[in-house]
Write a protein that holds these residues in place. Structure first.
Motif, short mmCIF file in Angstrom:
data_model
loop_
_atom_site.label_atom_id
_atom_site.label_comp_id
_atom_site.label_asym_id
_atom_site.label_seq_id
_atom_site.Cartn_x
_atom_site.Cartn_y
_atom_site.Cartn_z
N MET A 76 4.33 49.97 5.26
CA MET A 76 5.76 49.69 5.26
C MET A 76 6.40 50.31 4.03
O MET A 76 5.89 50.19 2.92
N HIS B 219 5.29 40.64 0.24
CA HIS B 219 4.45 40.31 1.40
C HIS B 219 5.22 39.51 2.44
O HIS B 219 4.99 39.65 3.65
N SER C 187 7.25 41.92 4.32
CA SER C 187 6.37 42.70 5.18
C SER C 187 6.01 41.92 6.44
O SER C 187 6.01 42.48 7.56
#
Length: 351
Positions: free
Chosen positions: A1, A228, A231
């Motif tokens: 990503m 995170h 993501s």
């Protein structure tokens, strides 16, 4: 990503698929400048201070008592700049006052308080977090608030109606027979166990510079857990546009479901009747129940989270769910909002 800043049509955080030149799935989230940190916008001090030299004033007011008798009483009126300079209590409702409700509907208010807020595996996830992250939650002064999310509660509709009839939404104050009242920060501290001092956290979507960059002292501006969370959110939006709380729990929590949906707290046939059991958790936190980190490795491997950041990321993911489930306005409840990722990550890092 890939993460980068965008400016069209407005400043936004762009989350892109890892392949260069691929625009198969781009996600743009509107960003706002932070209120704290080295990227915060500097705001000049105001010429005129909004500080009030006095918090209240006394005023004579006719009050209708329970026996419908009109008496004059001296009351304290809370001063506020939102009153447009008017300090009279005439425009505010007082208890027992006759009001015209022809154009007002007083149906049972929509509120999570008192209603069943059951989501599959949320209670199991909360017990896991309360057991394995007790110290962090205690340091952040939110352990009791998270623990309270394990239960459903009764409420009295008539009491809520009476409260709303006397509530002024423009000043967030309650107008009673003794004057204008407000919920103080100390009340919030005693009722909710939340801190009322210290540095506050931003509940906004950060820019790519704030999310991935470093501050003036060379440290990361935001913890890695925040990246995170974005993501994981980006990964889930590939399946559906709006990420539901149930989807978020299914992605992060890998334990077994142990609780069934609770029955209705109030019967439709007999308002006064209650079910014999509520099916709520007992509230007793078993320290041996916490999952080991290797039992939660699937989602971390999927996101590329290193072992040193897994506990913090796991807790930040839960707090994001908890905030969206219980603390957001009613019209936003039911979905995960990425604006809470920053505050959830900072709580885990600083406590």
């Amino acid at each position: 990503m890939q993460i980068k800043d965008g400016e069209a049509p407005e400043q936004c955080l762009q989350l892109l698929d890892g392949k260069q030149g691929s625009s198969a799935h781009d996600l743009s989230l509107h960003t706002l400048p932070p209120a704290i940190g080295d990227l915060a916008i500097k705001i000049d001090s105001l010429d005129a201070s909004s500080h009030l030299p006095e918090w209240s004033t006394k005023s004579a007011k006719g009050v209708i008592g329970p026996s419908s008798s009109l008496t004059s009483k001296e009351v304290h009126v809370l001063l506020s700049h939102n009153h447009d300079g008017e300090q009279s209590t005439n425009k505010f409702l007082l208890p027992f006052a006759r009001t015209n409700l022809d154009k007002t509907s007083w149906d049972a208010p929509s509120s999570n308080f008192g209603e069943t807020c059951y989501t599959t595996c949320y209670w199991e996830w909360a017990e896991d977090v309360l057991s394995g992250h007790r110290k962090v939650l205690l340091d952040a002064k939110i352990y009791d608030a998270v623990h309270a999310s394990l239960f459903t509660y009764d409420y009295c509709g008539n009491t809520l109606h009476a409260f709303l009839e006397l509530w002024c939404h423009t000043t967030n104050t309650l107008h009673s027979s003794t004057g204008e009242l407000s919920i103080s920060l100390w009340d919030l501290r005693k009722l909710g166990g939340l801190p009322i001092h210290g540095t506050f956290y931003d509940e906004v979507v950060p820019s790519a510079d704030e999310l991935c960059g470093t501050s003036v002292d060379g440290k990361s501006r935001l913890p890695a857990s925040c990246i995170h969370l974005f993501s994981a959110f980006h990964k889930l939006t590939k399946r559906t546009k709006d990420v539901r709380i149930a989807d978020w729990i299914q992605f992060w929590f890998k334990g077994q479901s142990r609780y069934q949906p609770p029955p209705l707290r109030v019967s439709r046939r007999r308002i006064s009747s209650k079910p014999q059991t509520a099916h709520n958790p007992s509230g007793i936190i078993d320290n041996d129940y916490a999952f080991k980190i290797n039992n939660k490795a699937e989602q971390f491997l999927d996101l590329g989270v290193d072992e040193t950041s897994r506990d913090e990321t796991y807790l930040a993911a839960f707090l994001s769910c908890w905030i969206c489930k219980f603390l957001l306005p009613r019209h936003e409840i039911g979905h995960i909002r990425p604006s809470v990722f920053k505050v959830a990550s900072l709580i885990c890092m600083h406590g």
